[in-house]
Design a protein around this motif. Structure first.
Motif, PDB file in Angstrom:
ATOM      1  N   LYS A  73       0.631  -1.472  -0.007  1.00 22.37           N
ATOM      2  CA  LYS A  73       0.176   0.248   0.279  1.00 22.37           C
ATOM      3  C   LYS A  73       0.919   0.873   0.093  1.00 22.37           C
ATOM      4  O   LYS A  73       0.487   2.078  -1.224  1.00 22.37           O
ATOM      5  N   HIS A  74       1.862   1.161   0.906  1.00 22.96           N
ATOM      6  CA  HIS A  74       2.959   2.538   0.928  1.00 22.96           C
ATOM      7  C   HIS A  74       3.237   2.788  -0.149  1.00 22.96           C
ATOM      8  O   HIS A  74       3.368   4.130  -0.435  1.00 22.96           O
ATOM      9  N   PHE A  75       4.086   1.975  -1.453  1.00 26.60           N
ATOM     10  CA  PHE A  75       4.601   1.935  -1.781  1.00 26.60           C
ATOM     11  C   PHE A  75       3.482   1.945  -3.747  1.00 26.60           C
ATOM     12  O   PHE A  75       4.192   1.961  -4.639  1.00 26.60           O
ATOM     13  N   ARG A  76       2.723   1.521  -3.128  1.00 27.78           N
ATOM     14  CA  ARG A  76       1.808   1.404  -3.905  1.00 27.78           C
ATOM     15  C   ARG A  76       1.896   0.622  -5.633  1.00 27.78           C
ATOM     16  O   ARG A  76       2.647   1.573  -6.353  1.00 27.78           O
ATOM     17  N   VAL A  77       2.357  -0.712  -4.772  1.00 27.95           N
ATOM     18  CA  VAL A  77       2.864  -1.595  -6.281  1.00 27.95           C
ATOM     19  C   VAL A  77       1.862  -1.274  -7.107  1.00 27.95           C
ATOM     20  O   VAL A  77       2.631  -1.663  -7.985  1.00 27.95           O
ATOM     21  N   GLU A  78       0.655  -1.117  -7.191  1.00 25.77           N
ATOM     22  CA  GLU A  78      -0.263  -1.156  -8.580  1.00 25.77           C
ATOM     23  C   GLU A  78       0.277  -0.675  -9.382  1.00 25.77           C
ATOM     24  O   GLU A  78      -0.661  -0.070 -10.282  1.00 25.77           O
ATOM     25  N   GLU A  79       1.203   0.484  -9.187  1.00 25.12           N
ATOM     26  CA  GLU A  79       1.130   1.791 -10.450  1.00 25.12           C
ATOM     27  C   GLU A  79       2.377   1.275 -10.669  1.00 25.12           C
ATOM     28  O   GLU A  79       2.541   2.288 -11.434  1.00 25.12           O
ATOM     29  N   TRP A  80       3.106   1.188 -10.427  1.00 29.12           N
ATOM     30  CA  TRP A  80       4.213   0.072 -10.839  1.00 29.12           C
ATOM     31  C   TRP A  80       5.367   1.569 -11.138  1.00 29.12           C
ATOM     32  O   TRP A  80       6.244   1.018 -11.678  1.00 29.12           O
ATOM     33  N   LYS A  81       5.855   2.634 -10.561  1.00 28.15           N
ATOM     34  CA  LYS A  81       6.768   3.344 -10.619  1.00 28.15           C
ATOM     35  C   LYS A  81       7.710   3.194  -9.166  1.00 28.15           C
ATOM     36  O   LYS A  81       9.271   3.691  -9.912  1.00 28.15           O
ATOM     37  N   ARG A  82       7.603   2.562  -8.128  1.00 28.57           N
ATOM     38  CA  ARG A  82       7.964   2.236  -7.130  1.00 28.57           C
ATOM     39  C   ARG A  82       8.085   0.418  -7.192  1.00 28.57           C
ATOM     40  O   ARG A  82       9.204   1.067  -6.061  1.00 28.57           O
ATOM     41  N   SER A  83       8.312   0.497  -7.463  1.00 26.30           N
ATOM     42  CA  SER A  83       8.055  -0.995  -7.306  1.00 26.30           C
ATOM     43  C   SER A  83       8.677  -1.644  -9.410  1.00 26.30           C
ATOM     44  O   SER A  83       7.947  -0.831 -10.064  1.00 26.30           O
ATOM     45  N   ALA A  84       9.210  -3.116 -10.114  1.00 23.25           N
ATOM     46  CA  ALA A  84       8.984  -3.214 -10.580  1.00 23.25           C
ATOM     47  C   ALA A  84       8.740  -4.754 -10.970  1.00 23.25           C
ATOM     48  O   ALA A  84       8.409  -5.369 -10.170  1.00 23.25           O
ATOM     49  N   LYS A  85       8.391  -4.975 -12.086  1.00 29.42           N
ATOM     50  CA  LYS A  85       7.258  -6.607 -12.787  1.00 29.42           C
ATOM     51  C   LYS A  85       8.676  -7.478 -14.009  1.00 29.42           C
ATOM     52  O   LYS A  85       8.470  -6.396 -14.424  1.00 29.42           O
ATOM     53  N   GLU A  86       8.084  -8.277 -13.563  1.00 26.54           N
ATOM     54  CA  GLU A  86       9.286  -8.218 -14.810  1.00 26.54           C
ATOM     55  C   GLU A  86       8.408  -9.741 -15.269  1.00 26.54           C
ATOM     56  O   GLU A  86       8.094 -10.574 -14.777  1.00 26.54           O
ATOM     57  N   GLY A  87       8.236  -9.916 -16.504  1.00 21.73           N
ATOM     58  CA  GLY A  87       7.875 -11.576 -16.577  1.00 21.73           C
ATOM     59  C   GLY A  87       6.061 -11.784 -16.788  1.00 21.73           C
ATOM     60  O   GLY A  87       5.680 -10.287 -16.529  1.00 21.73           O
ATOM     61  N   ASP A  88       5.560 -12.344 -15.921  1.00 19.65           N
ATOM     62  CA  ASP A  88       4.707 -12.891 -15.792  1.00 19.65           C
ATOM     63  C   ASP A  88       3.826 -12.678 -14.779  1.00 19.65           C
ATOM     64  O   ASP A  88       3.794 -13.614 -13.577  1.00 19.65           O
ATOM     65  N   VAL A  89       4.139 -10.967 -14.310  1.00 17.27           N
ATOM     66  CA  VAL A  89       3.049 -10.896 -12.937  1.00 17.27           C
ATOM     67  C   VAL A  89       1.570 -10.008 -13.283  1.00 17.27           C
ATOM     68  O   VAL A  89       1.779  -9.560 -14.043  1.00 17.27           O
ATOM     69  N   ALA A  90       0.680 -10.696 -12.335  1.00 21.77           N
ATOM     70  CA  ALA A  90      -0.492 -10.225 -12.849  1.00 21.77           C
ATOM     71  C   ALA A  90      -1.194 -10.252 -11.675  1.00 21.77           C
ATOM     72  O   ALA A  90      -1.318 -10.626 -10.399  1.00 21.77           O
ATOM     73  N   ALA A  91      -2.404  -8.645 -11.422  1.00 27.34           N
ATOM     74  CA  ALA A  91      -3.186  -8.245 -10.049  1.00 27.34           C
ATOM     75  C   ALA A  91      -4.203  -9.175 -10.391  1.00 27.34           C
ATOM     76  O   ALA A  91      -5.150  -8.751 -11.584  1.00 27.34           O
ATOM     77  N   LEU A  92      -4.261  -9.941  -9.315  1.00 31.61           N
ATOM     78  CA  LEU A  92      -5.737 -10.428  -9.613  1.00 31.61           C
ATOM     79  C   LEU A  92      -6.684 -10.319  -8.499  1.00 31.61           C
ATOM     80  O   LEU A  92      -6.171 -10.270  -7.330  1.00 31.61           O
ATOM     81  N   THR A  93      -8.532 -10.527  -8.561  1.00 37.06           N
ATOM     82  CA  THR A  93      -8.837  -9.659  -7.049  1.00 37.06           C
ATOM     83  C   THR A  93      -9.092 -11.422  -7.246  1.00 37.06           C
ATOM     84  O   THR A  93      -9.874 -12.436  -7.596  1.00 37.06           O
ATOM     85  N   ASP A  94      -9.413 -11.771  -5.265  1.00 35.20           N
ATOM     86  CA  ASP A  94      -9.238 -13.199  -5.341  1.00 35.20           C
ATOM     87  C   ASP A  94     -10.368 -12.829  -4.494  1.00 35.20           C
ATOM     88  O   ASP A  94     -10.449 -12.281  -2.961  1.00 35.20           O
ATOM     89  N   THR A  95     -11.798 -13.600  -4.455  1.00 36.97           N
ATOM     90  CA  THR A  95     -12.938 -13.404  -3.958  1.00 36.97           C
ATOM     91  C   THR A  95     -12.819 -14.091  -2.346  1.00 36.97           C
ATOM     92  O   THR A  95     -13.602 -13.365  -1.832  1.00 36.97           O
ATOM     93  N   ARG A  96     -11.980 -14.953  -2.239  1.00 37.57           N
ATOM     94  CA  ARG A  96     -11.935 -15.928  -1.433  1.00 37.57           C
ATOM     95  C   ARG A  96     -11.428 -14.799   0.238  1.00 37.57           C
ATOM     96  O   ARG A  96     -11.516 -14.555   1.207  1.00 37.57           O
TER      97      ARG A  96
END
Length: 232
Positions: free
Chosen positions: A14-37
């Motif tokens: 939350k603090h580094f706002r991962v979902e914006e990918w400005k302060r974090s990096a992703k490589e390859g198959d990385v996906a944000a999903l909604t988990d109902t459980r």
């Protein structure tokens, strides 16, 4: 001393706002999903080898998270029948960077002056099929896990070094991640705020898991029947 902005805990995603990918990096198959459980967003990291897919904080290797909390909490679930790898870079008081790695790929514990490698044994939901004896790919019914690392103790025990702060985190495939958090408090899953107050558990240092970091427990169920809690 824990800086005010990191108290009582710091929700890293939350603090580094991962979902914006400005302060974090992703490589390859990385996906944000909604988990109902789990009632929220989770990140799925998958790939054929750990170097090909990962989620990294902070974005650049030259930067540091600068998080000084004693405990690191990782809420994750290994992908069934796969191997996973997690790297944590910590800085000692002597300004030495040490990498702490956990993986189901490691056969045994190994250590050098700058790298600690811990084999991770995945628990299984049904004890009958659990291979708790040795490392290996995650079983088909592997559970969501709360992994708690006492970083100063790990450094002191294995390297006789004094812990300064958490520099970076690299979550490699194959896993699902709900959250990461640092704190000086030892959170106890499955304990409600009411129970903690009633039993005066705070005197003993037992603090309930903050809601945004907790796994949901349906009515009539027990936390420990649904999830795993591992403390290093």
């Amino acid at each position: 001393v824990l800086a005010a902005w990191q108290r009582p805990y710091l929700n890293i995603f939350k603090h580094f706002r991962v979902e914006e990918w400005k302060r974090s990096a992703k490589e390859g198959d990385v996906a944000a999903l909604t988990d109902t459980r789990l009632k929220g967003t989770i990140y799925r990291i998958r790939g054929s080898n750990p170097a090909s897919s990962y989620l990294q904080l902070p974005r650049a290797g030259t930067q540091s998270l600068g998080l000084t909390g004693r405990y690191l909490y990782l809420l994750f679930r290994p992908l069934p029948c796969k191997h996973f790898l997690v790297h944590l870079d910590v800085t000692t008081e002597e300004n030495q960077v040490v990498r702490i790695s956990f993986s189901s790929l490691f056969k045994e514990f190994k250590s050098t002056a700058t790298w600690l490698q811990f084999p991770f044994v995945c628990g299984a939901a049904s004890e009958g099929t659990a291979r708790r004896g040795g490392p290996g790919a995650a079983p088909a019914d592997v559970r969501w896990t709360c992994l708690v690392l006492d970083l100063p103790s790990i450094l002191a025990l294995y390297l006789r070094r004094r812990y300064s702060h958490l520099r970076g985190v690299k979550l490699c495939c194959n896993l699902l991640v709900k959250n990461l958090c640092t704190s000086n408090l030892l959170f106890e899953p499955g304990v409600t705020l009411a129970e903690a107050r009633l039993g005066d558990l705070s005197c003993r240092g037992v603090v309930p898991m903050p809601r945004e970091l907790a796994f949901p427990v349906p009515k009539g169920e027990k936390w420990h029947n649904l999830y795993d809690y591992i403390r290093y």
